[in-house]
Scaffold this motif. Structure first.
Motif, PDB file in Angstrom:
ATOM      1  N   CYS B 302      20.625  35.408  48.952  1.00  0.00           N
ATOM      2  CA  CYS B 302      20.468  34.441  47.869  1.00  0.00           C
ATOM      3  C   CYS B 302      20.190  33.046  48.430  1.00  0.00           C
ATOM      4  CB  CYS B 302      21.693  34.426  46.980  1.00  0.00           C
ATOM      5  SG  CYS B 302      21.931  35.978  46.110  1.00  0.00           S
ATOM      6  N   ARG B 307      16.618  37.656  45.807  1.00  0.00           N
ATOM      7  CA  ARG B 307      17.421  38.115  44.684  1.00  0.00           C
ATOM      8  C   ARG B 307      18.155  39.375  45.122  1.00  0.00           C
ATOM      9  NH1 ARG B 307      15.686  36.098  39.869  1.00  0.00           N
ATOM     10  NH2 ARG B 307      15.985  37.949  38.611  1.00  0.00           N
ATOM     11  N   HIS B 334      25.448  31.720  43.106  1.00  0.00           N
ATOM     12  CA  HIS B 334      24.240  32.549  43.044  1.00  0.00           C
ATOM     13  C   HIS B 334      24.207  33.373  41.764  1.00  0.00           C
ATOM     14  CE1 HIS B 334      23.478  31.174  47.008  1.00  0.00           C
ATOM     15  NE2 HIS B 334      24.566  31.749  47.498  1.00  0.00           N
ATOM     16  N   GLN B 339      20.403  34.533  40.747  1.00  0.00           N
ATOM     17  CA  GLN B 339      19.816  35.249  41.884  1.00  0.00           C
ATOM     18  C   GLN B 339      20.613  36.490  42.257  1.00  0.00           C
ATOM     19  OE1 GLN B 339      19.589  31.519  44.279  1.00  0.00           O
ATOM     20  NE2 GLN B 339      17.907  32.607  45.221  1.00  0.00           N
ATOM     21  N   LEU B 340      21.866  36.455  41.828  1.00  0.00           N
ATOM     22  CA  LEU B 340      22.730  37.572  42.185  1.00  0.00           C
ATOM     23  C   LEU B 340      23.244  38.244  40.922  1.00  0.00           C
ATOM     24  CD1 LEU B 340      24.327  39.092  44.412  1.00  0.00           C
ATOM     25  CD2 LEU B 340      26.157  37.458  44.056  1.00  0.00           C
TER      26      LEU B 340
END
Lengths: 113, 582
Positions: B302, B307, B334, B339-340
């Motif tokens: 991240c 991703r 994140h 992104q996570l």
């Protein structure tokens, strides 16, 4: 009984006692036999008291779905009483009469009059 | 033509096929169902036969613009439309657009009186009319066997059904016929005798309280096909068949490197990280910080702008976030930035296949660059070894094909774990295998990390001790003791000892320096003394000589005065002078 000699004549205002629709597929042997048989039966037992419509499903394919036809020929008795479906060439006369509610031992249906 | 042969080897005329559009089925059948021919789908109750039929039609309409006819013998049009509405199939709309026709054939024994010879031409006409009215290319007959309950004359029925299939073939429509599974036979009424082109068997099995649906292509005339049993699922998007692998190993590879998230671990790899799109396995016994390593990797991904999906089968997202935050692995930011994605579920919540499908779906939706599964071993509680292996194979394959770096953790038992992982067949699937384990000794446990394999790059062969600190994971420098690498307290002892030795040596050196200095100073003092002595001696001597000189001077001048007072005889003026001078 005299006024109703022609089975396909326009029905009386009160309507005929028997309303029969026969669905056939062109001139196949089963269809031809069925037409002959139903005409015989009508003439013999229901003279003057019936309306018989013979429809060719080949000509009107939309009918098949509308009337939920599977087996052909099919005779649908719309009245009197419950709607009955008779599948086959109507050669089993006993069953046909039973399904149509005609008492064959009474001989001519005319007796009812 | 002869010389064309090698080039045209895989362009051989293929049986024309109608793609079903059903997820995975086209892969197994290598392109779809036989075009213009009937296909039999049989299975017991609740297998999704009708659904498969409807999906075939709907996908045909939506994806391939091929109108379709559904002839239903069991459910009415309204029922069917309601049943599949939850899958996003709007049958009503399709009907209005003249792309789909539904025809419910009502068969009721009590209403039918056989009165002689007949045929099923009515069915033919209905079907023919429906096909012609919208130019249908696809037809589904949903459980045509219902006719057997309505028409007692089996002879007629069988010959008519046989005729129907021929007729459909002549019409060139691709047909699916569904049928109920019979006892010991594929279908209750032996329809497989009439449909000989393609037969697909659906199966619904309960093993250890978990239901798995499976699909098998029993036969496919004129075409090769996958012969295995393939699990499939009924998801919110329809049927999803999961081919075990994408039959070939031909995925593209990347030589790009992604960091492991731990600088010191990067160092252990020749190229400082994992290959992008490779699969990494971290195995270890309980409490060896597998999750931490995995989380560290996720964080790094991240941070580098990638991703990541993290599948947690042990902890809830909140718990994971809290725990990782305690060691400075900040996943929360994140997650917030999108992104996570942490997907946590109990492994037993679903069958293996459902997990796989969830994963497929999330990967498609989220488009991650990396996927972390923590741990894969928990899935074993769901299925048996074979199933898990096949699922993992498919999973790894799927991720590889999509170029997604995958990191799995696996819990292993203390002894012979390498054997075990090999048994599961995972080891041969992964590209990089990191083992973390307890190094137990002198009354404590320490964590050791080593790389068992790393395809395509050089890697360290050392077992490195690593510690989880409040600042993250740190790999410690190798400390060699008398009997190899030492860890934990032994390492500290060793380090202390070394430190002490170093100190002593330093002190010794200092002492020697001081000694030299002292000597030098002593010598210098001596030299100064001697010099002073010399100087005073010199001074004395000089004094003496100067005294002597002045005495002589005085003497000389005395002589001269005497000579002047007593002038010498002219004959010998010089002689007395010379005598006096001596």
């Amino acid at each position: 009984m005299d006024p109703f000699t022609d089975p396909l004549a326009p029905p009386e205002p009160a309507g005929p006692e028997y309303v029969l629709h026969l669905y056939i597929t062109g001139a196949t042997p089963n269809s031809t036999r069925a037409v002959r048989n139903i005409k015989d039966i009508c003439e013999q037992y229901l003279k003057g008291r019936y309306e018989l419509l013979i429809m060719d499903v080949f000509q009107q394919p939309a009918l098949a779905q509308r009337e939920d036809l599977i087996g052909v020929p099919t005779l649908i008795k719309r009245s009197p009483g419950l709607v009955r479906r008779l599948v086959g060439d109507l050669s089993d006369r006993e069953r046909v009469l039973k399904a149509l509610g005609i008492n064959p031992s009474a001989g001519e249906g005319v007796r009812y009059e | 033509m002869q010389e064309n042969h090698p080039a045209a080897a895989h362009a051989l005329p293929q049986l024309p096929k109608a793609p079903t559009g059903i997820d995975g089925l086209d892969e197994i059948t290598e392109g779809g169902l036989p075009l213009g021919r009937p296909t039999l789908i049989c299975g017991s109750a609740g297998c999704g036969k009708t659904l498969m039929g409807i999906e075939f039609l709907v996908r045909g309409i939506l994806d391939f613009n091929e109108p379709g006819v559904l002839m239903a013998f069991e459910e009415t049009a309204q029922e069917l439309a309601a049943n599949v509405a939850s899958l996003g199939f709007d049958l009503k709309d399709l009907q209005e657009r003249k792309m789909l026709r539904l025809d419910h054939v009502h068969v009721d024994r009590s209403e039918i009186e056989e009165t002689g010879e007949y045929d099923l031409e009515g069915l033919f006409i209905r079907l023919g009319h429906a096909i012609d009215s919208i130019g249908a290319k696809r037809v589904v007959l949903d459980t045509i066997e219902a006719l057997f309950s309505g028409f007692p004359n089996q002879g007629v029925l069988r010959s008519e059904i046989r005729r129907l299939f021929h007729w459909l073939k002549d019409k060139g429509v691709t047909t699916i016929i569904t049928a109920e599974r019979g006892d010991g036979t594929l279908t209750r009424q032996g329809l497989e005798e009439y449909v000989s082109d393609c037969v697909i068997l659906l199966d619904n099995r309960v093993i250890d309280q978990i239901t798995t649906r499976r699909l098998r292509v029993v036969k496919y005339r004129g075409s090769t096909h996958g012969t295995n049993e393939y699990p499939y699922l009924i998801t919110e998007n329809g049927i999803s068949v999961l081919p075990v692998t994408s039959l070939r190993l031909d995925h593209a590879v990347s030589s790009h490197i992604v960091s492991t998230g731990i600088p010191a671990l990067d160092e252990m790899f020749g190229l400082r990280g994992y290959y992008e799109g490779s699969s990494v396995l971290i195995t270890g016994t309980a409490g060896t910080a597998k999750t931490t390593l995995a989380a560290g990797f996720a964080e790094k991904i991240c941070q580098d702008g990638g991703r990541c999906i993290l599948f947690a089968f042990e902890e809830s997202p909140a718990q994971l976030l809290r725990n990782m935050a305690s060691i400075k692995i900040n996943l929360q930011e994140h997650v917030t930035s999108g992104q996570l994605l942490i997907e946590a579920s109990r492994p037993t919540l679903n069958g293996l296949e459902q997990h796989l499908v969830t994963l497929h779906r999330l990967v498609r939706e989220f488009k991650p660059t990396a996927v972390v599964i923590d741990p894969i071993t928990n899935l074993i509680s769901v299925g048996n070894k074979n199933e898990v292996r096949s699922m993992l194979t498919r999973l790894i394959d799927f991720l590889k094909v999509n170029g997604i770096t995958a990191l799995f953790t696996a819990l292993v038992n203390g002894h012979g774990f390498q054997q075990e992982m090999t048994d599961e067949g995972v080891s041969s699937l992964v590209d990089t295998w990191i083992s973390v384990r307890d190094l137990e000794g002198v009354g404590e446990r320490n964590r050791g990390l080593s790389i068992l394999k790393s395809r395509g790059m050089a890697h360290s062969n050392q077992v490195r001790e690593f510690v989880v600190t409040p600042h993250g994971i740190e790999l410690l420098d190798v400390v060699l003791g008398p009997s190899g690498i030492v860890t934990g307290a032994s390492r500290l002892t060793q380090q202390m000892q070394e430190h002490a030795e170093m100190l002593a040596a330093q002190q010794e050196a200092d002492r020697r320096d001081r000694e030299v200095e002292r000597r030098r100073r002593m010598l210098e003092a001596n030299i100064a003394n001697l010099r002073t002595e010399f100087e005073s001696a010199e001074e004395e001597l000089r004094q003496i000589s100067s005294n002597e000189q002045s005495r002589q001077q005085t003497l000389l001048s005395g002589h001269q005065r005497i000579a002047a007072a007593n002038p010498p005889a002219p004959s010998a003026p010089s002689a007395p002078t010379a005598e006096s001078g001596q």
